[in-house]
Write an enzyme that holds these catalytic residues in place. Structure first.
Site, PDB file in Angstrom:
ATOM      1  CG  ASP A  17       1.833   1.795  -5.412  1.00 33.08           C
ATOM      2  OD1 ASP A  17       2.764   2.539  -5.747  1.00 33.08           O
ATOM      3  OD2 ASP A  17       1.842   0.558  -5.557  1.00 33.08           O
ATOM      4  CG  HIS A  34       6.093  11.356  -3.954  1.00 34.30           C
ATOM      5  ND1 HIS A  34       5.408  10.300  -3.899  1.00 34.30           N
ATOM      6  CD2 HIS A  34       7.194  11.237  -4.537  1.00 34.30           C
ATOM      7  CE1 HIS A  34       6.369   9.328  -4.317  1.00 34.30           C
ATOM      8  NE2 HIS A  34       7.463   9.912  -4.817  1.00 34.30           N
ATOM      9  CG  LEU A 128      -9.148  10.043  11.702  1.00 35.74           C
ATOM     10  CD1 LEU A 128      -9.827   8.609  11.472  1.00 35.74           C
ATOM     11  CD2 LEU A 128      -8.920  10.526  10.666  1.00 35.74           C
ATOM     12  NE  ARG A 185       0.530  -1.643  -3.422  1.00 38.89           N
ATOM     13  CZ  ARG A 185       1.788  -2.082  -2.986  1.00 38.89           C
ATOM     14  NH1 ARG A 185       1.708  -3.083  -2.075  1.00 38.89           N
ATOM     15  NH2 ARG A 185       2.822  -1.590  -3.514  1.00 38.89           N
TER      16      ARG A 185
HETATM   17  C1  FPP Z   1       3.994   5.253  -3.524  1.00 45.21           C
HETATM   18  O1  FPP Z   1       3.958   5.720  -5.165  1.00 45.21           O
HETATM   19  C2  FPP Z   1       3.810   6.278  -2.811  1.00 45.21           C
HETATM   20  C3  FPP Z   1       4.899   6.351  -1.776  1.00 45.21           C
HETATM   21  C4  FPP Z   1       6.232   5.616  -1.833  1.00 45.21           C
HETATM   22  C5  FPP Z   1       4.922   7.695  -1.010  1.00 45.21           C
HETATM   23  C6  FPP Z   1       3.589   8.207  -0.627  1.00 45.21           C
HETATM   24  C7  FPP Z   1       3.710   9.478  -0.060  1.00 45.21           C
HETATM   25  C8  FPP Z   1       2.867  10.310  -0.074  1.00 45.21           C
HETATM   26  C9  FPP Z   1       1.479  10.399  -0.678  1.00 45.21           C
HETATM   27  C10 FPP Z   1       3.115  11.978   0.286  1.00 45.21           C
HETATM   28  C11 FPP Z   1       3.851  11.951   1.665  1.00 45.21           C
HETATM   29  C12 FPP Z   1       3.133  11.660   2.798  1.00 45.21           C
HETATM   30  C13 FPP Z   1       2.482  12.573   3.713  1.00 45.21           C
HETATM   31  C14 FPP Z   1       1.963  12.006   4.911  1.00 45.21           C
HETATM   32  C15 FPP Z   1       2.693  13.986   3.822  1.00 45.21           C
HETATM   33  P1  FPP Z   1       5.116   5.306  -6.052  1.00 45.21           P
HETATM   34  O2  FPP Z   1       6.126   6.646  -5.808  1.00 45.21           O
HETATM   35  O3  FPP Z   1       5.658   4.024  -5.451  1.00 45.21           O
HETATM   36  O4  FPP Z   1       4.435   5.307  -7.186  1.00 45.21           O
HETATM   37  P2  FPP Z   1       4.805   4.331  -8.523  1.00 45.21           P
HETATM   38  O5  FPP Z   1       4.578   2.743  -7.940  1.00 45.21           O
HETATM   39  O6  FPP Z   1       3.703   4.589  -9.506  1.00 45.21           O
HETATM   40  O7  FPP Z   1       6.438   4.546  -8.701  1.00 45.21           O
END
Ligand code: FPP
Length: 239
Positions: A17, A34, A128, A185
């Protein structure tokens, strides 16, 4: 192999997150947040494999994430495709066994094919277990497991009294894997957000405040050290 305080968790789950907030802090587009998050996850996957952790489950895209701005969803879909295309050789070489948790059929066709290909290609690997939750929801996973068992019962393959915790566990995406020992988290949020509801029954929780793109190997080692110091009682008492 890297040294690390023991006991090591057998199964680590991570809610990555904070990509959005990280992007905002750096005054850049969310997609780049991201993308930087993917860099962090590549390092954590490698380290988990080198440490000999049995299973690593990452929450990449929830069933609720479709509600986000279409441009962000598109960027995430692009990153997923890129990840599964560019990382597959190295992961396969490292003997990593990839499993997708979630509904692949609800994914765009290119991504669906890439996910199936990653699973098929690595299915006999013995290193893994890398579980990537995509189009995943914990309640949907439980409802699916109930349906699988109900259909078996209707076909006369199992009796209702054979629907045990183990039978339910075996009908989940994570069948055959140990329960989650440690859930991390990032970004300071303290919620499970519908992730691995059944599997986290006895998990230890850690909520570091660092945003996911900044989550370093040092942060990971600190989390593993903190886990090693936890007193796990599973409802019993340690005298
Ligand atoms: C949360 O941050 C993250 C996500 C919703 C997506 C997680 C995805 C990745 C790290 C990349 C894609 C994954 C792979 C396996 C290639 P948020 O956007 O909710 O953050 P915020 O709460 O600060 O807005």
């Amino acid at each position: 192999m890297t040294t690390q305080a023991s006991p090591l968790p057998r199964h680590v789950a991570i809610i990555m997150d904070g990509n959005g907030r990280w992007a905002k802090q750096h005054k850049i587009k969310i997609a780049l947040g991201h993308r930087t998050g993917v860099e962090a996850l590549r390092a954590i996957i490698r380290e988990s494999s080198d440490l000999g952790i049995e299973a690593l489950s990452l929450y990449a895209f929830s069933t609720e994430n479709w509600k986000r701005d279409p441009a962000e969803v598109e960027a995430l879909m692009g990153l997923l495709l890129e990840f599964f295309t560019s990382e597959i050789d190295e992961l396969d070489e490292k003997n990593v066994c990839i499993r997708i948790l979630g509904d692949k059929d609800g994914m765009p066709e290119k991504q669906r094919q890439a996910l199936i290909n990653a699973e098929t290609r690595t299915q006999s690997n013995t290193g893994l277990h890398l579980n990537i939750a995509i189009n995943y929801g914990g309640r949907a996973e439980l409802a699916r497991a109930a349906r699988i068992l109900a259909e078996k019962a209707l076909r006369g393959e199992i009796k209702p009294e054979e629907i045990t915790e183990q039978a339910l566990s075996d009908a989940l995406y994570t069948r055959g894997l140990p329960d989650v020992d440690l859930l991390i988290r990032t970004s300071g949020e303290m919620r499970l957000s519908n992730f691995l509801l059944f599997q986290c029954a006895y998990a230890e929780f850690l909520f570091p405040t660092v945003l996911w793109p900044d989550f370093s190997l040092e942060d990971y080692h600190q989390a593993l050290d903190a886990f090693a110091r936890r007193d796990r009682r599973y409802g019993g008492r340690n005298s």
